[in-house]
Write a protein that holds these residues in place. Structure first.
Motif, PDB file in Angstrom:
ATOM      1  N   ILE A 131       0.828  -1.202   0.000  1.00 32.67           N
ATOM      2  CA  ILE A 131       0.000   0.000   0.000  1.00 32.67           C
ATOM      3  C   ILE A 131       0.868   1.261   0.000  1.00 32.67           C
ATOM      4  O   ILE A 131       0.511   2.257  -0.649  1.00 32.67           O
ATOM      5  N   ALA A 132       1.993   1.235   0.666  1.00 28.45           N
ATOM      6  CA  ALA A 132       2.893   2.400   0.647  1.00 28.45           C
ATOM      7  C   ALA A 132       3.411   2.632  -0.769  1.00 28.45           C
ATOM      8  O   ALA A 132       3.458   3.773  -1.248  1.00 28.45           O
ATOM      9  N   GLU A 133       3.785   1.557  -1.444  1.00 24.81           N
ATOM     10  CA  GLU A 133       4.279   1.677  -2.816  1.00 24.81           C
ATOM     11  C   GLU A 133       3.177   2.153  -3.769  1.00 24.81           C
ATOM     12  O   GLU A 133       3.392   3.042  -4.588  1.00 24.81           O
ATOM     13  N   LYS A 134       1.994   1.579  -3.643  1.00 19.14           N
ATOM     14  CA  LYS A 134       0.870   1.962  -4.518  1.00 19.14           C
ATOM     15  C   LYS A 134       0.478   3.428  -4.322  1.00 19.14           C
ATOM     16  O   LYS A 134       0.209   4.131  -5.293  1.00 19.14           O
ATOM     17  N   THR A 135       0.436   3.878  -3.080  1.00 19.60           N
ATOM     18  CA  THR A 135       0.028   5.262  -2.836  1.00 19.60           C
ATOM     19  C   THR A 135       1.122   6.242  -3.266  1.00 19.60           C
ATOM     20  O   THR A 135       0.814   7.334  -3.742  1.00 19.60           O
TER      21      THR A 135
ATOM     22  N   SER B 254     -10.055  17.499 -21.197  1.00 18.50           N
ATOM     23  CA  SER B 254     -10.175  16.407 -22.165  1.00 18.50           C
ATOM     24  C   SER B 254      -9.409  15.163 -21.694  1.00 18.50           C
ATOM     25  O   SER B 254      -9.469  14.118 -22.325  1.00 18.50           O
ATOM     26  N   ILE B 255      -8.708  15.278 -20.586  1.00 15.35           N
ATOM     27  CA  ILE B 255      -7.912  14.164 -20.056  1.00 15.35           C
ATOM     28  C   ILE B 255      -8.848  13.117 -19.465  1.00 15.35           C
ATOM     29  O   ILE B 255      -9.717  13.424 -18.657  1.00 15.35           O
ATOM     30  N   SER B 256      -8.633  11.873 -19.858  1.00 13.41           N
ATOM     31  CA  SER B 256      -9.442  10.774 -19.332  1.00 13.41           C
ATOM     32  C   SER B 256      -9.062  10.478 -17.880  1.00 13.41           C
ATOM     33  O   SER B 256      -7.876  10.416 -17.535  1.00 13.41           O
ATOM     34  N   MET B 257     -10.056  10.282 -17.046  1.00 14.07           N
ATOM     35  CA  MET B 257      -9.834   9.992 -15.628  1.00 14.07           C
ATOM     36  C   MET B 257      -9.971   8.496 -15.312  1.00 14.07           C
ATOM     37  O   MET B 257      -9.791   8.085 -14.165  1.00 14.07           O
ATOM     38  N   THR B 258     -10.255   7.682 -16.318  1.00 12.75           N
ATOM     39  CA  THR B 258     -10.520   6.258 -16.105  1.00 12.75           C
ATOM     40  C   THR B 258      -9.387   5.555 -15.367  1.00 12.75           C
ATOM     41  O   THR B 258      -9.623   4.844 -14.386  1.00 12.75           O
ATOM     42  N   GLU B 259      -8.161   5.757 -15.810  1.00 15.42           N
ATOM     43  CA  GLU B 259      -7.015   5.097 -15.186  1.00 15.42           C
ATOM     44  C   GLU B 259      -6.869   5.515 -13.720  1.00 15.42           C
ATOM     45  O   GLU B 259      -6.613   4.684 -12.841  1.00 15.42           O
ATOM     46  N   TYR B 260      -7.052   6.787 -13.453  1.00 15.61           N
ATOM     47  CA  TYR B 260      -6.930   7.311 -12.084  1.00 15.61           C
ATOM     48  C   TYR B 260      -8.054   6.774 -11.198  1.00 15.61           C
ATOM     49  O   TYR B 260      -7.822   6.438 -10.033  1.00 15.61           O
ATOM     50  N   LEU B 261      -9.248   6.710 -11.761  1.00 17.19           N
ATOM     51  CA  LEU B 261     -10.379   6.167 -11.000  1.00 17.19           C
ATOM     52  C   LEU B 261     -10.173   4.689 -10.691  1.00 17.19           C
ATOM     53  O   LEU B 261     -10.480   4.233  -9.584  1.00 17.19           O
ATOM     54  N   ASP B 262      -9.638   3.937 -11.645  1.00 12.55           N
ATOM     55  CA  ASP B 262      -9.329   2.525 -11.393  1.00 12.55           C
ATOM     56  C   ASP B 262      -8.287   2.395 -10.285  1.00 12.55           C
ATOM     57  O   ASP B 262      -8.428   1.569  -9.376  1.00 12.55           O
ATOM     58  N   ASP B 263      -7.255   3.219 -10.356  1.00 11.01           N
ATOM     59  CA  ASP B 263      -6.193   3.184  -9.340  1.00 11.01           C
ATOM     60  C   ASP B 263      -6.745   3.512  -7.953  1.00 11.01           C
ATOM     61  O   ASP B 263      -6.434   2.829  -6.974  1.00 11.01           O
ATOM     62  N   ILE B 264      -7.570   4.552  -7.879  1.00  9.79           N
ATOM     63  CA  ILE B 264      -8.054   4.976  -6.557  1.00  9.79           C
ATOM     64  C   ILE B 264      -9.023   3.950  -5.980  1.00  9.79           C
ATOM     65  O   ILE B 264      -9.045   3.724  -4.769  1.00  9.79           O
ATOM     66  N   GLU B 265      -9.806   3.303  -6.826  1.00  9.27           N
ATOM     67  CA  GLU B 265     -10.696   2.239  -6.331  1.00  9.27           C
ATOM     68  C   GLU B 265      -9.879   1.107  -5.724  1.00  9.27           C
ATOM     69  O   GLU B 265     -10.227   0.577  -4.666  1.00  9.27           O
ATOM     70  N   HIS B 266      -8.798   0.758  -6.396  1.00  7.00           N
ATOM     71  CA  HIS B 266      -7.927  -0.308  -5.900  1.00  7.00           C
ATOM     72  C   HIS B 266      -7.304   0.089  -4.556  1.00  7.00           C
ATOM     73  O   HIS B 266      -7.278  -0.713  -3.613  1.00  7.00           O
ATOM     74  N   ILE B 267      -6.853   1.323  -4.450  1.00  9.21           N
ATOM     75  CA  ILE B 267      -6.266   1.821  -3.202  1.00  9.21           C
ATOM     76  C   ILE B 267      -7.302   1.828  -2.082  1.00  9.21           C
ATOM     77  O   ILE B 267      -7.022   1.390  -0.957  1.00  9.21           O
ATOM     78  N   ILE B 268      -8.505   2.304  -2.375  1.00 10.79           N
ATOM     79  CA  ILE B 268      -9.579   2.312  -1.367  1.00 10.79           C
ATOM     80  C   ILE B 268      -9.873   0.897  -0.893  1.00 10.79           C
ATOM     81  O   ILE B 268     -10.014   0.656   0.313  1.00 10.79           O
ATOM     82  N   ASN B 269      -9.941  -0.045  -1.816  1.00 16.68           N
ATOM     83  CA  ASN B 269     -10.216  -1.439  -1.443  1.00 16.68           C
ATOM     84  C   ASN B 269      -9.132  -2.007  -0.543  1.00 16.68           C
ATOM     85  O   ASN B 269      -9.427  -2.685   0.451  1.00 16.68           O
ATOM     86  N   ILE B 270      -7.878  -1.740  -0.866  1.00 13.95           N
ATOM     87  CA  ILE B 270      -6.766  -2.235  -0.043  1.00 13.95           C
ATOM     88  C   ILE B 270      -6.807  -1.595   1.343  1.00 13.95           C
ATOM     89  O   ILE B 270      -6.699  -2.288   2.361  1.00 13.95           O
ATOM     90  N   LEU B 271      -6.957  -0.275   1.390  1.00 14.94           N
ATOM     91  CA  LEU B 271      -7.001   0.422   2.682  1.00 14.94           C
ATOM     92  C   LEU B 271      -8.158  -0.082   3.541  1.00 14.94           C
ATOM     93  O   LEU B 271      -7.990  -0.337   4.738  1.00 14.94           O
ATOM     94  N   THR B 272      -9.323  -0.230   2.936  1.00 16.78           N
ATOM     95  CA  THR B 272     -10.503  -0.703   3.672  1.00 16.78           C
ATOM     96  C   THR B 272     -10.249  -2.092   4.255  1.00 16.78           C
ATOM     97  O   THR B 272     -10.578  -2.358   5.415  1.00 16.78           O
TER      98      THR B 272
END
Length: 122
Positions: A6-10, A87-105
């Protein structure tokens, strides 16, 4: 030294959001970008603090703050996704943050259960 997932991912997520922030600024988008930068980099800072927590409760508290910051970050990213401010897509960032939230939870839940189990055995 054992790798802390989690430290590395964040940390990596913070670096990605710093680049996103610079890209947003280059598009003259200043409305939400500072809020996004602050909340996104705060996630990793709180995870880093949790590594040297003084107690199990302190550890849980630091990760709970990181989780709140992650959820705030998700909010800003979702606003970008729906607002047409960039115009920048947020999909990749949203996927990353969901993964981080799941790990933290999961870490918080497991730590709380472990803490309660420890108290019951005293």
């Amino acid at each position: 030294m054992k790798e802390n997932l989690i430290a590395e991912k964040t940390f990596e997520f913070s670096l990605k959001v710093i680049k996103l922030y610079m890209d947003l600024k280059s598009e003259n988008e200043f409305i939400l970008s500072k809020q996004l930068l602050k909340s996104a980099t705060s996630i990793g800072a709180n995870v880093e603090e949790s590594i040297v927590a003084q107690s199990k409760n302190d550890f849980i508290n630091k990760l709970s703050i990181a989780n709140k910051e992650a959820r705030e970050t998700r909010y800003w990213l979702r606003l970008y996704e729906k607002s047409n401010l960039t115009s920048i897509s947020m999909t990749e960032y949203l996927d990353d943050i969901e993964h981080i939230i799941n790990i933290l939870t999961k870490i918080i839940k497991t730590s709380k259960e472990s803490n309660q189990h420890k108290r019951h055995n005293l």
